[in-house]
Design a protein around this motif. Structure first.
Motif, PDB file in Angstrom:
ATOM      1  N   ALA A 254      19.645 -51.332  41.070  1.00 58.14           N
ATOM      2  CA  ALA A 254      19.477 -50.684  39.662  1.00 58.14           C
ATOM      3  C   ALA A 254      18.463 -49.206  39.810  1.00 58.14           C
ATOM      4  CB  ALA A 254      18.777 -51.624  38.621  1.00 58.14           C
ATOM      5  N   CYS A 255      17.246 -49.523  40.764  1.00 55.91           N
ATOM      6  CA  CYS A 255      16.738 -48.334  40.917  1.00 55.91           C
ATOM      7  C   CYS A 255      17.463 -47.074  41.504  1.00 55.91           C
ATOM      8  CB  CYS A 255      15.551 -48.625  41.729  1.00 55.91           C
ATOM      9  SG  CYS A 255      14.302 -49.699  41.067  1.00 55.91           S
ATOM     10  N   ARG A 256      18.158 -47.494  42.483  1.00 58.71           N
ATOM     11  CA  ARG A 256      19.134 -46.124  43.088  1.00 58.71           C
ATOM     12  C   ARG A 256      19.991 -45.574  41.893  1.00 58.71           C
ATOM     13  NH1 ARG A 256      19.369 -50.137  47.271  1.00 58.71           N
ATOM     14  NH2 ARG A 256      21.639 -50.553  46.515  1.00 58.71           N
ATOM     15  N   ARG A 257      20.549 -46.416  41.402  1.00 55.68           N
ATOM     16  CA  ARG A 257      21.463 -46.001  39.973  1.00 55.68           C
ATOM     17  C   ARG A 257      20.607 -45.258  39.079  1.00 55.68           C
ATOM     18  NH1 ARG A 257      23.098 -50.650  38.521  1.00 55.68           N
ATOM     19  NH2 ARG A 257      21.627 -50.870  36.721  1.00 55.68           N
ATOM     20  N   ALA A 258      19.590 -45.662  38.762  1.00 56.68           N
ATOM     21  CA  ALA A 258      18.971 -44.855  37.697  1.00 56.68           C
ATOM     22  C   ALA A 258      18.234 -43.649  38.312  1.00 56.68           C
ATOM     23  CB  ALA A 258      17.616 -45.687  37.455  1.00 56.68           C
ATOM     24  N   ALA A 259      18.213 -43.677  39.752  1.00 55.79           N
ATOM     25  CA  ALA A 259      17.371 -42.210  40.340  1.00 55.79           C
ATOM     26  C   ALA A 259      18.386 -41.320  40.476  1.00 55.79           C
ATOM     27  CB  ALA A 259      16.919 -42.734  41.792  1.00 55.79           C
ATOM     28  N   VAL A 260      19.690 -41.701  40.815  1.00 60.28           N
ATOM     29  CA  VAL A 260      20.866 -40.628  41.046  1.00 60.28           C
ATOM     30  C   VAL A 260      21.515 -40.269  39.749  1.00 60.28           C
ATOM     31  CG1 VAL A 260      23.277 -40.621  42.090  1.00 60.28           C
ATOM     32  CG2 VAL A 260      21.566 -41.993  43.285  1.00 60.28           C
ATOM     33  N   ASP A 261      21.567 -41.184  38.877  1.00 55.65           N
ATOM     34  CA  ASP A 261      22.028 -40.811  37.390  1.00 55.65           C
ATOM     35  C   ASP A 261      21.173 -39.839  36.637  1.00 55.65           C
ATOM     36  OD1 ASP A 261      24.219 -42.451  37.669  1.00 55.65           O
ATOM     37  OD2 ASP A 261      23.439 -44.087  36.611  1.00 55.65           O
ATOM     38  N   GLY A 262      19.874 -39.936  36.956  1.00 52.62           N
ATOM     39  CA  GLY A 262      18.861 -39.061  36.304  1.00 52.62           C
ATOM     40  C   GLY A 262      18.576 -37.927  37.024  1.00 52.62           C
ATOM     41  N   LEU A 263      19.245 -37.766  38.296  1.00 55.03           N
ATOM     42  CA  LEU A 263      18.560 -36.524  39.153  1.00 55.03           C
ATOM     43  C   LEU A 263      19.166 -35.161  38.560  1.00 55.03           C
ATOM     44  CD1 LEU A 263      17.268 -35.876  41.908  1.00 55.03           C
ATOM     45  CD2 LEU A 263      19.687 -36.010  42.922  1.00 55.03           C
ATOM     46  N   GLY A 264      20.198 -34.869  38.041  1.00 50.83           N
ATOM     47  CA  GLY A 264      20.659 -33.426  37.784  1.00 50.83           C
ATOM     48  C   GLY A 264      21.042 -32.629  38.800  1.00 50.83           C
ATOM     49  N   GLY A 265      21.437 -33.154  39.815  1.00 49.73           N
ATOM     50  CA  GLY A 265      22.195 -32.501  41.020  1.00 49.73           C
ATOM     51  C   GLY A 265      21.211 -31.871  41.836  1.00 49.73           C
ATOM     52  N   LEU A 266      21.556 -31.748  43.171  1.00 46.76           N
ATOM     53  CA  LEU A 266      20.637 -31.038  44.142  1.00 46.76           C
ATOM     54  C   LEU A 266      21.305 -29.791  44.843  1.00 46.76           C
ATOM     55  CD1 LEU A 266      19.725 -34.236  46.158  1.00 46.76           C
ATOM     56  CD2 LEU A 266      18.260 -32.729  44.799  1.00 46.76           C
ATOM     57  N   GLU A 267      20.590 -28.970  45.319  1.00 42.55           N
ATOM     58  CA  GLU A 267      21.294 -27.914  46.335  1.00 42.55           C
ATOM     59  C   GLU A 267      21.875 -28.437  47.527  1.00 42.55           C
ATOM     60  OE1 GLU A 267      21.643 -24.872  45.564  1.00 42.55           O
ATOM     61  OE2 GLU A 267      20.490 -25.066  43.604  1.00 42.55           O
ATOM     62  N   PRO A 268      22.760 -27.810  48.188  1.00 40.66           N
ATOM     63  CA  PRO A 268      23.472 -28.511  49.318  1.00 40.66           C
ATOM     64  C   PRO A 268      22.465 -29.229  50.437  1.00 40.66           C
ATOM     65  CG  PRO A 268      24.425 -26.383  48.973  1.00 40.66           C
ATOM     66  CD  PRO A 268      23.438 -26.377  47.895  1.00 40.66           C
ATOM     67  N   GLU A 269      21.146 -28.372  50.587  1.00 41.80           N
ATOM     68  CA  GLU A 269      20.473 -29.027  51.811  1.00 41.80           C
ATOM     69  C   GLU A 269      19.377 -29.691  51.346  1.00 41.80           C
ATOM     70  OE1 GLU A 269      20.926 -28.590  55.016  1.00 41.80           O
ATOM     71  OE2 GLU A 269      22.767 -27.565  54.605  1.00 41.80           O
ATOM     72  N   GLN A 270      19.132 -29.852  49.871  1.00 45.63           N
ATOM     73  CA  GLN A 270      18.108 -30.653  49.420  1.00 45.63           C
ATOM     74  C   GLN A 270      18.386 -32.233  49.547  1.00 45.63           C
ATOM     75  OE1 GLN A 270      17.330 -29.028  45.585  1.00 45.63           O
ATOM     76  NE2 GLN A 270      15.993 -27.595  46.319  1.00 45.63           N
ATOM     77  N   LYS A 271      17.202 -32.899  49.420  1.00 48.99           N
ATOM     78  CA  LYS A 271      17.254 -34.457  49.758  1.00 48.99           C
ATOM     79  C   LYS A 271      16.905 -35.233  48.522  1.00 48.99           C
ATOM     80  CE  LYS A 271      18.295 -33.142  53.905  1.00 48.99           C
ATOM     81  NZ  LYS A 271      19.578 -32.814  54.278  1.00 48.99           N
ATOM     82  N   LEU A 272      17.207 -36.357  48.385  1.00 50.06           N
ATOM     83  CA  LEU A 272      16.719 -37.417  47.398  1.00 50.06           C
ATOM     84  C   LEU A 272      16.272 -38.539  48.372  1.00 50.06           C
ATOM     85  CD1 LEU A 272      16.416 -38.510  44.527  1.00 50.06           C
ATOM     86  CD2 LEU A 272      18.802 -39.491  44.773  1.00 50.06           C
ATOM     87  N   PHE A 273      14.885 -38.912  47.957  1.00 51.19           N
ATOM     88  CA  PHE A 273      14.232 -39.952  48.767  1.00 51.19           C
ATOM     89  C   PHE A 273      14.041 -41.132  48.046  1.00 51.19           C
ATOM     90  CE2 PHE A 273      12.775 -36.037  51.127  1.00 51.19           C
ATOM     91  CZ  PHE A 273      12.447 -36.487  52.348  1.00 51.19           C
ATOM     92  N   LEU A 274      14.847 -42.197  48.597  1.00 54.74           N
ATOM     93  CA  LEU A 274      14.862 -43.560  47.918  1.00 54.74           C
ATOM     94  C   LEU A 274      14.350 -44.381  48.748  1.00 54.74           C
ATOM     95  CD1 LEU A 274      18.798 -43.374  46.873  1.00 54.74           C
ATOM     96  CD2 LEU A 274      16.782 -42.871  45.479  1.00 54.74           C
ATOM     97  N   ASN A 275      13.147 -45.117  48.096  1.00 53.30           N
ATOM     98  CA  ASN A 275      12.451 -46.402  48.639  1.00 53.30           C
ATOM     99  C   ASN A 275      13.658 -47.417  48.880  1.00 53.30           C
ATOM    100  OD1 ASN A 275       9.466 -45.474  48.932  1.00 53.30           O
ATOM    101  ND2 ASN A 275      10.191 -44.559  47.001  1.00 53.30           N
ATOM    102  N   ILE A 276      13.319 -48.189  50.101  1.00 48.20           N
ATOM    103  CA  ILE A 276      14.319 -49.227  50.166  1.00 48.20           C
ATOM    104  C   ILE A 276      13.332 -50.518  50.851  1.00 48.20           C
ATOM    105  CG2 ILE A 276      16.551 -48.452  49.920  1.00 48.20           C
ATOM    106  CD1 ILE A 276      16.524 -48.434  52.839  1.00 48.20           C
TER     107      ILE A 276
END
Length: 784
Positions: A254-276
Motif C-alpha cells: 500500500a505504501c509503494r502504491r501511494a508513493a508512486v501514485d502521488g509522485l507526479g513523474g520524474l526526469e529520466p535519470e531521477q530516482k524514487l527511493f522506496l523503503n522495504i
C-alpha cells in the motif's frame, strides 16, 4: 466521551528499580489511597486492568552480559513504562507499577467508567510496540543485541476474596496471554489498520536527495504517513503493528502504491527511493511483477526505483534474500542500504548486498563537524563506497556546517531539513543551496563544439533475444568491452563486459542468467546521444551518471537509429586536446576562457548563421572597492561574479551557452536570444543579494563606502553593482562592429543606477535595419 489526562497524585506507588522479586500479595504494600480506590472499584462491579510486561529472554541475557547489565536494562524498562503510560494509557489512572519478578513488571490501571477486555488488549499492544522500540534503542547501544517484549493483559474482577487474590488470578491470566498467541483479529485496532491499507487515508510525502557539489536533484525518498489524530499517524507505529500482526507485506504494498501514485513523474535519470523491510523482499507475492506494472502505468521504469533496505532489521534467510535481490537487479532496480551505522550494520553485509547507494544514518551526521570519530567513520564509508562502486547519501543534514563538512569529505549526496522538509507534492531543494558558491563547472568553462559523431567507434550489435551465453562468448573472443542490444535498427540497451562479469560472478548468477535472453541483464537505460551533439555536452552527461556507469560506452544514433559507440576515454582525450589549446588564453583568476576563445566562439556561431545574444557584463564602482578593501577582496568579488554567471548560464541558458572573462571586471556570456533576459534577471538578483557579504558590517548598514574616487577626491560611493547589456547578432558580423555596439549598450546600462540590464532594441547585427533612423536607446530593467 473524552477521557481526562492521567492523574499525577500517587501515580506510581511501587519501586520500579527494586531488585526484590514480588508476588501478587506484595500489592498489600500499595499505598492506602490507591489500595482504597481499587477496593471501591471492585466493590461497585468495576473491573481494574492489569498489564504484565516481561522479557522472555531475560535469563539468557543475564548469563551473557551479567547481573549488573541485566538490572540496568530492567531499570531502563521501568522508566520507559512510566513514560509510555502517559502516551498509550492517557485517561487512565495507574495505581501501581513495580517489578513482579526478576524479568517482569506489573501495571495496575483504573478507569472510573470501567475497563473492557477489548480496550485493554488494544492498549497492551500499543504499550508493547512503543516500549519495545524505545528499550531496544538503548539496549542496542549497550550490547549490540535486541530484546523481545511480551505484554499480557487481564481484568482484575471481584472474585469474592481479597484484592490480593484477585490480582494474583489476573497475573496468572495475563502471563498466559503474554506467552501465548494473542488474537489480533479481534482487536478494534486491526479494523483501523485494515481500513488504512485498503483506503485512501495512507499517503506519501517526499524529501529530495541532492548532489552536495552541484545541487542537482538525484531523486526523492517517499515516506509513508497515516491519518492525523489516529493510532497510526506515525509511520513507526504503522510498521511495528504490521510486523507484529504478520501484515507487513500488505502495508508495504500500500505504501509503494501511494508513493508512486502521488509522485507526479520524474526526469529520466531521477530516482524514487522506496523503503522495504528485509522480510518483504523474501515474500513470494513480492516477486509477481506488481511493482513493475505499477511503475509502467505512471511512465516509470525499474531503473527509476531504488529499494532501501534498512539495517535496523536482521535478515533471517540470507540465501533466499540474496537470490531475490539478484532477481530484482536483473530487472533494473537499484538497491540502497539504509540507516548505515546503526542496527545490524557490518562491512560483510555491505559486501554481500553490493548496494548502489549507502545511506548513512543521521546519528553519524549530527555534529560531525566537531566530532573527529564521526568524521573518521564517514571518510571510511566514502572510501569503501569508492572501492565497491557505489555512492554515499548523508541523511538528516540540518545545518550549513554539517553540509560543508560532508562536502569537504567527498560525500556524494545528502538529504535533510536543511535541503527540504518532507512534503507532498515533491518540494524543490532550498534556494540557499542553489546560490551557494560552487566550483565553476567544467562544462561551461570550455567549448570545443566537436560533434560526438566524429569520435565514432564500431561496436557489435545483438538482438534482445540472443542468449547471455552467446554474448559472453562474443566478449571473451574479441578485444571489445561492450555490445549494443538493437531491435529494428534502434538501440534497446547496452551490455558492458565488466557489468556482465559482475552479474554472472554473483551468488547463483550463472544459474540465473547464463541461458536467459540478454535483455534480462542489459542496461535498458544507457546514455544515448545523436551524432551531432557536441562532445562537451555528452561528456557532462556521461560524468553525471551513477558511479558504476560512469565509464560505460555512449551509444550514438542518427535520427534515432544506431550508428556506433564512443568510449569515455576517447571522448576525454578529445576534450583534453582542445582544452590544452584553449587554456593558453584562459583567465588565470577565474579559469574562464578569455578573448581568443570568445572570438572563436562568436565567429563559429556567426558562420553557422545562428541567432545569438551577446551579454556584456561590467561592474560599477569596482575600482573604489578594490582600492578600499584590497586586491584579495577584489579577486573574491570577481570570482563571485564568475560563479553567478556560470550558474545562471547553466540554469537559464541553452546547452551551448558560454561564459568568458575578457579581463578585469569585464565578462561576456553567449546564449540564445529567447533566454538572454531570463539569464540576466537571475544574475542581477543573485549579485545584488550576495555582494553585500563582501563588505564590512558598517559599510553594509550605511549602503555606501567613503573613499577616494578616480579624481582623488574623498566621496561616498554606492556598493558595487552589475551592469549588463544585451546585443543580438545573426549571420556574418564583424567582431569590431559587435564590440562597438556592445560598448554603446554597456555605456547606457552603466548610466542607470543600481544593478540593471538593458537590451538593444535595434535590429540584430547582421540583419539590415528596416528603419535605420530609429536609434531609440534600450530600456533599462532593474532587479525588483
Amino acid at each position: 466521551m473524552a477521557k481526562a489526562a492521567p492523574r499525577t497524585d500517587n501515580f506510581f506507588q511501587g519501586r520500579t528499580g527494586s531488585r526484590r522479586p514480588k508476588s501478587a500479595r506484595s500489592f498489600s504494600f500499595m499505598q492506602a489511597p490507591a489500595h482504597q480506590a481499587a477496593q471501591e472499584d471492585l466493590s461497585r462491579g468495576r473491573a481494574l486492568g492489569l498489564l504484565l510486561v516481561s522479557l522472555p529472554s531475560f535469563i539468557l541475557f543475564r548469563k551473557l552480559f551479567g547481573q549488573d547489565m541485566a538490572e540496568k536494562v530492567m531499570a531502563q524498562l521501568g522508566e520507559i513504562l512510566r513514560s509510555e503510560c502517559n502516551e498509550c494509557l492517557s485517561g487512565y489512572r495507574a495505581l501501581y507499577l513495580d517489578r513482579a519478578d526478576d524479568s517482569s513488571f506489573t501495571l495496575l490501571l483504573r478507569d472510573g467508567e470501567g475497563l473492557s477486555l477489548d480496550l485493554l488488549a488494544n492498549r497492551a499492544l500499543q504499550l508493547k510496540l512503543g516500549a519495545r522500540n524505545r528499550l531496544n534503542k538503548q539496549v542496542m547501544g549497550l550490547t549490540g543485541q535486541s530484546l523481545s517484549l511480551n505484554v499480557g493483559y487481564a481484568l482484575v474482577e471481584d472474585r469474592g476474596g481479597s484484592l490480593e487474590n484477585s490480582v494474583y488470578q489476573a497475573i496468572w491470566d495475563a502471563r498466559q496471554i503474554g506467552e501465548g498467541a494473542l488474537s489480533y483479529n479481534q482487536l478494534s485496532l486491526m479494523n483501523e489498520f485494515h481500513a488504512l491499507i485498503t483506503g485512501p487515508q495512507l499517503h506519501a510525502v517526499y524529501q529530495p536527495i541532492v548532489g552536495l557539489s552541484r545541487g542537482e536533484v538525484l531523486g526523492w525518498e517517499a515516506l509513508a504517513r497515516g491519518p492525523e489524530e489516529s493510532h497510526f499517524a506515525h509511520p513507526q507505529m504503522m510498521f511495528e503493528f504490521a510486523e507484529e500482526v504478520g501484515n507487513l507485506f500488505n502495508l508495504e504494498r500500500a505504501c509503494r502504491r501511494a508513493a508512486v501514485d502521488g509522485l507526479g513523474g520524474l526526469e529520466p535519470e531521477q530516482k524514487l527511493f522506496l523503503n522495504i523491510h528485509p522480510q518483504t523482499v523474501g515474500d513470494p507475492d513480492f516477486k509477481n511483477g506488481e511493482t513493475k506494472r505499477l511503475l509502467a502505468r505512471h511512465g516509470l521504469k525499474p531503473g527509476n526505483v531504488v529499494f532501501e533496505i534498512t539495517e535496523r532489521h536482521t535478515i533471517r534467510d540470507f540465501t533466499n534474500f540474496h537470490r531475490t535481490l539478484d532477481h530484482y537487479r536483473s530487472q533494473g532496480y537499484l538497491v540502497a542500504i539504509d540507516d548505515a551505522g546503526t542496527g545490524y550494520s557490518g562491512l560483510s553485509r555491505m559486501a554481500l548486498i553490493r548496494p548502489d547507494y549507502i545511506k548513512v544514518d543521521m546519528s553519524l551526521i549530527h555534529g560531525i563537524e566537531s566530532n573527529p570519530v564521526q568524521r573518521a567513520l564517514m571518510e571510511t564509508l566514502v572510501t569503501l563506497a569508492e572501492r565497491i562502486g557505489c555512492l554515499v547519501v548523508a541523511e538528516g543534514i540540518q545545518t550549513a556546517t554539517e553540509f560543508s563538512c560532508l562536502l569537504s569529505m567527498g560525500v556524494h549526496y545528502g538529504q535533510g531539513f536543511l535541503i527540504a522538509r518532507p512534503q507532498s507534492p515533491k518540494p524543490p531543494p532550498s534556494p540557499a543551496l542553489v546560490y551557494r558558491p560552487r566550483p565553476v563547472p567544467r562544462e561551461l568553462e570550455w567549448k570545443c563544439s566537436l560533434p560526438v559523431g566524429e569520435l565514432l567507434e564500431s561496436a557489435p550489435a545483438v538482438n534482445p533475444t540472443d542468449q547471455v551465453r552467446q554474448v559472453k562468448a562474443m566478449l571473451d573472443a574479441s578485444p571489445i568491452s561492450g555490445v549494443v542490444v538493437v531491435e529494428d535498427g534502434q538501440p534497446q540497451g547496452l551490455v558492458m563486459s565488466h557489468h556482465l562479469d559482475r552479474q554472472l560472478g554473483s551468488y547463483y548468477g550463472t544459474a540465473l542468467y547464463y541461458e536467459r535472453p540478454v535483455s534480462r541483464v542489459m542496461d535498458s537505460n544507457p546514455l544515448v546521444a545523436e551524432d551531432s551533439t557536441p562532445v562537451e555536452v555528452v561528456a557532462s552527461k556521461a560524468m553525471s551518471r551513477e558511479r558504476f556507469k560512469v565509464y560505460d560506452h555512449i551509444v550514438v544514433t542518427r535520427q534515432g537509429r544506431f550508428r556506433g559507440v564512443v568510449s569515455v576515454q576517447k571522448m576525454l582525450d578529445a576534450l583534453a586536446r582542445v582544452q590544452v589549446e584553449m587554456a593558453k588564453g584562459a583567465n588565470p583568476l577565474t579559469g574562464l576562457p578569455g578573448g581568443v576563445a570568445l572570438e572563436q566562439a562568436i565567429e563559429q556561431r556567426c558562420g553557422q548563421g545562428r541567432h545569438t545574444s551577446l551579454i556584456y557584463v561590467d561592474l560599477d564602482h569596482f575600482k573604489v572597492f578594490n582600492d578600499s578593501y584590497g586586491f584579495d577582496q577584489g579577486d573574491k568579488m570577481l570570482n563571485l561574479l564568475a560563479r553567478i554567471l556560470v550558474w545562471a548560464a547553466k540554469r537559464h541558458g541553452e546547452a551551448q551557452s558560454m561564459v568568458g572573462h575578457v579581463g578585469g571586471d569585464d565578462f561576456v556570456v553567449l546564449t540564445s536570444p529567447n533566454r538572454a533576459e531570463r539569464l540576466c534577471r537571475a544574475v542581477v538578483r543573485c549579485f545584488q543579494r550576495l555582494v553585500p557579504g563582501l563588505y564590512s558590517e558598517e559599510d553594509r548598514k550605511r549602503g555606501h563606502v567613503q573613499a577616494k574616487g578616480r579624481d582623488g577626491r574623498l566621496g561616498r560611493y554606492p556598493l558595487v553593482s552589475a551592469s549588463l547589456g544585451i546585443v543580438d547578432c545573426q549571420g556574418c558580423v564583424d567582431l569590431g562592429e559587435i564590440g562597438r555596439r556592445a560598448a554603446e549598450v554597456k555605456r547606457y546600462a552603466k548610466s542607470q543606477p543600481g544593478n540593471v540590464y538593458v537590451r538593444d532594441r535595434r535590429s540584430p547585427l547582421g540583419i539590415s535595419e528596416e528603419n535605420p533612423s530609429e536609434t531609440t536607446p534600450p530600456e533599462p530593467k532593474t532587479s525588483p
